[in-house]
Design a protein around this motif. Structure first.
Motif, mmCIF file in Angstrom:
data_model
loop_
_atom_site.group_PDB
_atom_site.id
_atom_site.type_symbol
_atom_site.label_atom_id
_atom_site.label_comp_id
_atom_site.label_asym_id
_atom_site.label_seq_id
_atom_site.Cartn_x
_atom_site.Cartn_y
_atom_site.Cartn_z
ATOM 1 N N GLU A 100 9.630 16.798 36.221
ATOM 2 C CA GLU A 100 10.531 16.279 37.250
ATOM 3 C C GLU A 100 10.378 17.036 38.567
ATOM 4 O O GLU A 100 10.397 16.441 39.647
ATOM 5 C CB GLU A 100 11.977 16.340 36.759
ATOM 6 N N ALA A 103 7.018 16.000 40.072
ATOM 7 C CA ALA A 103 7.096 14.622 40.559
ATOM 8 C C ALA A 103 7.818 14.578 41.905
ATOM 9 O O ALA A 103 7.402 13.859 42.831
ATOM 10 C CB ALA A 103 7.820 13.744 39.537
ATOM 11 N N SER A 205 6.903 6.852 45.730
ATOM 12 C CA SER A 205 7.249 6.585 44.336
ATOM 13 C C SER A 205 6.014 6.596 43.448
ATOM 14 O O SER A 205 6.064 7.073 42.303
ATOM 15 C CB SER A 205 7.984 5.244 44.215
ATOM 16 N N GLY A 206 4.887 6.098 43.961
ATOM 17 C CA GLY A 206 3.654 6.095 43.177
ATOM 18 C C GLY A 206 3.147 7.500 42.899
ATOM 19 O O GLY A 206 2.686 7.794 41.793
ATOM 20 N N ALA A 208 4.996 10.242 42.791
ATOM 21 C CA ALA A 208 5.924 10.873 41.855
ATOM 22 C C ALA A 208 5.655 10.407 40.428
ATOM 23 O O ALA A 208 5.622 11.218 39.487
ATOM 24 C CB ALA A 208 7.367 10.562 42.252
ATOM 25 N N GLU A 209 5.447 9.101 40.255
ATOM 26 C CA GLU A 209 5.220 8.576 38.915
ATOM 27 C C GLU A 209 3.887 9.057 38.344
ATOM 28 O O GLU A 209 3.794 9.394 37.156
ATOM 29 C CB GLU A 209 5.244 7.047 38.939
ATOM 30 N N ARG A 212 4.393 12.679 37.276
ATOM 31 C CA ARG A 212 5.221 12.760 36.074
ATOM 32 C C ARG A 212 4.382 12.404 34.837
ATOM 33 O O ARG A 212 4.465 13.072 33.799
ATOM 34 C CB ARG A 212 6.420 11.822 36.203
ATOM 35 N N ALA A 213 3.574 11.372 34.959
ATOM 36 C CA ALA A 213 2.710 10.968 33.847
ATOM 37 C C ALA A 213 1.683 12.056 33.548
ATOM 38 O O ALA A 213 1.389 12.341 32.378
ATOM 39 C CB ALA A 213 2.009 9.654 34.184
#
Length: 229
Positions: A100, A103, A205-206, A208-209, A212-213
């Motif tokens: 988190e 991200a 957002s991309g 961050a995602e 995170r992945a």
């Protein structure tokens, strides 16, 4: 998205900084703990370790102190230090928090990174590409640290960057171990590529995602490595 060719950036790989005796000891002992060569509860005697590695007790003492801060060693007053691994639940919690925080850094970096900072990130990314082809997990790990630190700095949120670095230091021995898993260097690079491309196009957002992945895959890779050790 396929990685851009290495020829698009004319760069040279930075020389790895020389390690201090304390750092070399810390990495060696951490590797032995994470791999299971040193089991939880094993006493860490300063004099024995100093003799084994051919150093004075001073760097040994400092390495043990640093390992204690990472949760790999428990220092007991008047009783010495012993190996102390986090439980699987504690480790999952650490990786969840790490995912988190990173991200958030990646999302803010996509929004806030300057043009020179973005170029610097691309250059580090291409150095990592070369190290994948060389199959050098140690140099890859060192450059990977710089890659992630560039993203923390690029968030332009000093408090977040500091908090993320502190958490990363705690998880670092486990992140480092996962690079020994077969195919992990190439996988890490491809995951980074998704993060870099999202940051370059300003996709908060991309980015961050993707980050995170990436940390989730790092966690799973370490589990695989630990299970095979």
């Amino acid at each position: 998205m396929p990685p851009r060719p290495a020829a698009t950036l004319a760069i040279s790989k930075p020389a790895a900084p020389p390690r201090t005796r304390t750092e070399a000891l810390r990495l060696q002992i951490a590797d032995e703990i994470v791999s299971g060569a040193l089991e939880p509860g094993t006493p860490l005697d300063e004099q024995e370790l100093a003799a084994r590695f051919g150093v004075s007790r001073t760097p040994v003492r400092e390495a043990i102190r640093q390992l204690s801060a990472s949760g790999l060693v428990s220092v007991r007053p008047h009783r010495g230090a012993v190996v102390a691994l986090p439980t699987p639940t504690q480790l999952d919690d650490m990786f969840e928090a790490m995912a988190e925080l990173e991200a958030l850094c990646a999302g803010l970096a996509a929004r806030n990174m300057t043009v020179p900072e973005r170029r610097g990130l691309e250059e580090l990314h291409q150095v990592l590409r070369a190290l994948v082809h060389e199959g050098d997990p140690l140099r890859y790990h060192e450059t990977n640290e710089a890659f992630h630190a560039a993203i923390y700095s690029g968030s332009h949120n000093g408090y977040l960057a500091e908090l993320t670095l502190m958490t990363r230091a705690r998880v670092a021995p486990f992140r480092r171990a996962q690079f020994r898993a077969a195919g992990r260097l190439g996988g890490s690079y491809q995951e980074h590529d998704l993060i870099v491309q999202a940051i370059l196009r300003g996709d908060q957002s991309g980015a961050a995602e993707a980050m995170r992945a990436h940390i989730g895959i790092v966690r799973d890779a370490f589990r695989t490595y630990a299970g095979a050790s």
